[in-house]
Design a protein around this motif. Structure first.
Motif, PDB file in Angstrom:
ATOM      1  N   ILE A  78      -4.375  15.250   6.634  1.00 31.34           N
ATOM      2  CA  ILE A  78      -3.214  14.405   7.022  1.00 31.34           C
ATOM      3  C   ILE A  78      -2.171  15.146   7.146  1.00 31.34           C
ATOM      4  N   VAL A 140      -9.752   6.976   4.544  1.00 31.75           N
ATOM      5  CA  VAL A 140      -8.413   6.846   5.133  1.00 31.75           C
ATOM      6  C   VAL A 140      -8.259   5.989   7.218  1.00 31.75           C
ATOM      7  N   GLN A 142      -6.290   6.789  10.266  1.00 31.79           N
ATOM      8  CA  GLN A 142      -4.600   7.122  10.844  1.00 31.79           C
ATOM      9  C   GLN A 142      -4.078   6.760  12.264  1.00 31.79           C
ATOM     10  N   LEU A 147      -0.463   5.340   8.675  1.00 28.07           N
ATOM     11  CA  LEU A 147      -1.771   6.206   7.553  1.00 28.07           C
ATOM     12  C   LEU A 147      -1.974   4.751   6.921  1.00 28.07           C
ATOM     13  N   TYR A 149      -4.952   3.014   3.400  1.00 28.65           N
ATOM     14  CA  TYR A 149      -5.898   3.484   3.007  1.00 28.65           C
ATOM     15  C   TYR A 149      -7.207   2.038   2.693  1.00 28.65           C
ATOM     16  N   GLU A 168      -0.835   0.009   4.044  1.00 37.02           N
ATOM     17  CA  GLU A 168      -0.344   1.342   4.812  1.00 37.02           C
ATOM     18  C   GLU A 168       0.014   2.398   3.288  1.00 37.02           C
ATOM     19  N   PRO A 172      -0.205  10.350   1.889  1.00 35.63           N
ATOM     20  CA  PRO A 172      -0.996  10.183   1.432  1.00 35.63           C
ATOM     21  C   PRO A 172      -2.049   9.953   0.281  1.00 35.63           C
TER      22      PRO A 172
END
Length: 322
Positions: A78, A140, A142, A147, A149, A168, A172
């Motif tokens: 990421i 995750v 993308q 990004l 979760y 969101e 990370p």
């Protein structure tokens, strides 16, 4: 068709990521639940013989968080950095809800080569959610510069062990938005012995996001379900996701292929074939708690799509030694 049955024995919760360097990176729960391993290979078959590299070890037992039961690591790349997400507990005891005491954590690699050294991996701490309850199995998603979760967690106000949530992220290892409940165990096939939604995995194909997950107890009842969302939808709106009422992958009892689940996705070496990665047992006579039986094996098999572009996983492939 590309099938490896099994690819690696005694590795549950398998995750395979194919990176731009041409390597496949593999991680999974080890039977001792005491460390995180990585292995890599230019081919999927090569992962079976690749030397595992321990990149992180649990804290000393009874020393607080991250000291027991290291579960279900995933490796992601990421924003030009490597991250591993995993769950860990501070004790093997149950909490007031009768569940293990896992929380979710992240590691970041300070080197371009995630295999180089344990010293390259640093702890980013717990990924905190609004509920201080049993939580695990994070992955995750993308989308452009966003990004997300996705994870499983216990809500004491909802029947069952765990539900699926999405939020969101601001980076990370930090949630940005209020979590959205995506799915809870409600169908018969999700609630056998234990009411569970866990092990989410994301597949982005044909203009949609397919979110697979696992339900029921981790014995022969374990099976996979799926939610579907349009790729341009508001992913934080639960109404954007359509949950299928039937499992999409389940035991083949006749051939002793039992409890397939906790999957991930990868692609073949030529990039042309999508592959389902999952674990399975080949016997049902488990002594004691299924959690501590080490014989959940990593499987990899090809799958296709129906006329509408939805994945069709078929049945677990038979073990090659049969």
């Amino acid at each position: 068709m590309t099938n490896y049955a099994p690819l690696i024995i005694q590795r549950a919760d398998p995750f395979i990521y194919r990176h731009s360097d041409g390597y496949y990176y593999f991680t999974a729960s080890v039977p001792a639940y005491n460390r995180i391993e990585l292995r890599r290979s230019k081919t999927i078959a090569g992962l079976a013989h690749a030397m595992p590299r321990t990149i992180w070890r649990k804290h000393e037992s009874n020393s607080g968080e991250e000291s027991e039961l290291i579960w279900a690591p995933e490796i992601h790349f990421i924003n030009n950095a490597w991250y591993i997400y995993f769950a860990a507990a501070e004790t093997t005891a149950f909490d007031d809800n009768g569940m293990f005491q896992h929380r979710m954590f992240a590691l970041e690699c300070l080197n371009d080569d995630p295999m180089r050294s344990e010293e390259d991996w640093v702890e980013k701490g717990q990924i905190k959610t609004p509920m201080s309850t049993f939580a695990l199995d994070a992955t995750v998603l993308q989308r452009a510069d966003q990004l997300y979760y996705i994870w499983a967690q216990k809500d004491p106000e909802i029947f069952g062990n765990t539900n699926l949530y999405i939020a969101e992220m601001s980076n990370p290892w930090t949630l940005k938005s209020v979590p959205t409940l995506l799915s809870k165990p409600e169908f018969e096939w999700e609630t056998r012995i234990f009411a569970v939604n866990e092990g989410p995995a994301i597949l982005h194909r044909n203009g949609r996001y397919f979110l697979t997950y696992s339900g029921s107890a981790t014995d022969e009842n374990y099976c996979m379900g799926m939610l579907i969302a349009d790729e341009n939808a508001d992913l934080l709106d639960a109404n954007s996701w359509h949950k299928l009422s039937q499992p999409v992958f389940q035991s083949d009892v006749a051939h002793h292929l039992l409890g397939p689940g906790h999957n991930s996705f990868t692609v073949s070496e030529d990039g042309q074939t999508d592959l389902l990665v999952y674990h399975i047992r080949n016997y049902s006579d488990i002594k004691g708690d299924p959690l501590y039986d080490p014989n959940r094996h990593t499987m990899v098999q090809a799958f296709d799509y129906d006329e509408s572009g939805v994945p069709v996983f078929g049945k677990p492939v038979r073990f090659t030694e049969e």
